[in-house]
Every structure is written in C-alpha cells, then in structure tokens.
Design a protein around this motif. Structure first.
Motif: not given
Length: 231
Positions: A44-49, A89-93
């Motif tokens: 449900s939370v996707v890290e994008t880095w 949900d996408y986790a953004l820096l």
C-alpha cells in the motif's frame, strides 16, 4: 453389538469429521484473509527511490485512488500489481518530483455480451505527467472530475487533466500530456555535497591526466585510442 449402537457411533463420527473439516476450512480462510491483508499493507506504500537516501525518513506521500495508475516516478518505472484498481500511496523524496500516470474508467456493457467479449468498456486517458515540489512529511492527493456516464467519460477524456492537492486542499500542480523526451533522469537519489565535490575533483584530475598522456602519445597510439573510444 446391536445395529442401533453402530449407527449412533457412525453418525457421531461423521458429525465429528464434518466439524473438523469445517474448522480446517475456517482456519484456512482466516490464514488467506490474514495473508491478503498483510500483502495489501506491504504494497500500500510504494517507495519511489533507489538506495537509502537520508531524506527518505522525511518522505512525502502521494495518495493515488484506484482510477489512477502511476507508471513512473522520476523516471523509474513503477511495478504492476495483481489488482490493477488498487489504491496505493507513493512515498516521495522531498524536493522536485515527476509523476507519470494514467486515468482509467470502467463501465459495464449493456445488452448481450458475446462469448470471449469483454463485459466492460475501458476508457483511458493519454499518459499524464505532473511535476511539483514535495514538502517533507506532507500528504498529497489527486483531484479530478469524475464522469457520471460512459458517454461523458469519452467526451472528457481527450482533455483530461488532474490536479495535485496538498492536505490543506491547496493545488500545487496540474497534469499535462506526457512527453517521454522531457522525462527526468531515473532514480533521483541525492548525492551528498562532499561526495559530489570529491567526484568533481577526481574528474578534473582524470581529465588533466588524459590531456598529458594525449600530448605524449604517438600518432598510431592516438588512432588506436580513437578507434577504441568510438567502437
């Protein structure tokens, strides 16, 4: 041993077996539900880095509803999931981010559906891109007009756009049609200043060394180097 006693024993044994099977089924269902719940929470939370940037601890969050399928973030391709209409949900820096996405609506077909024919109409937008500066710890979401019919969706889709709004409801960016030639470089992972400075110094030293070697090289060595460099 009379037959009535045997019958009672058999019925009791069969009842116990049924209860046992029911208990096993209930246990399996519980395990499956818990497994699915665990999988859902893990994706449900996707890290994008890539890597482990220090700023990841202060990551912002971009909430995408089921109608929005995010395909790229900062040039990196986002993975596909078994459930396409899954809200993620996408986790953004913190800092500048580029998000590419597609908006999709599904409408049931009316009338008779032939064998092998899809039972729904799928209407998708052109790939959209939105660029905005994410603040540390902030939560953002998509805001867009939702059509009330398939005909309305078909009419609006060519001009579709979505806004990115903050938790306070403030619009921070509006999407446009994505041009792949203008995409950001992949995997935005910040490089510490000290590392960048040392890398720059190494590049300058290497360049000076190449210049000095080139000046002392023979014509044949220069030709061999150029052939190797442009192969």
């Amino acid at each position: 041993m009379n037959l009535s006693y045997v019958s009672r024993v058999f019925q009791s044994t069969r009842l116990g077996w049924r209860i046992g099977v029911a208990s096993v089924r209930a246990g399996l269902i519980a395990v499956v539900v818990m497994t699915l719940a665990g999988c859902a929470s893990s994706v449900s939370v996707v890290e994008t880095w890539d890597g482990n940037p220090a700023s990841a601890a202060d990551a912002a969050t971009l909430e995408a509803p089921g109608e929005i399928r995010v395909t790229r973030v900062n040039g990196s391709v986002m993975g596909n999931f078994l459930m396409e209409d899954l809200a993620l949900d996408y986790a953004l820096l913190p800092g500048d981010n580029e998000v590419v996405f597609v908006y999709k609506t599904i409408w049931a077909k009316s009338g008779v559906v032939r064998n092998g024919e899809s039972k729904v109409h799928v209407i998708e937008s052109e790939p959209q891109v939105v660029r905005f500066e994410a603040e540390a710890g902030e939560t953002y979401g998509f805001e867009f007009d939702r059509p009330e019919s398939r005909q309305e969706a078909e009419q609006e889709m060519p001009e579709f756009s979505a806004e990115i709004v903050s938790s306070a409801g403030t619009s921070v960016a509006t999407s446009t049609v994505w041009d792949p030639s203008e995409q950001m470089t992949a995997s935005r992972t910040p490089i510490p200043a000290s590392t960048a400075e040392s890398a720059s110094a190494r590049d300058e030293n290497a360049l000076e060394q190449l210049k000095s070697i080139w000046e002392t090289a023979s014509d044949e060595e220069k030709k061999a180097f150029l052939r190797w460099a442009f192969e």
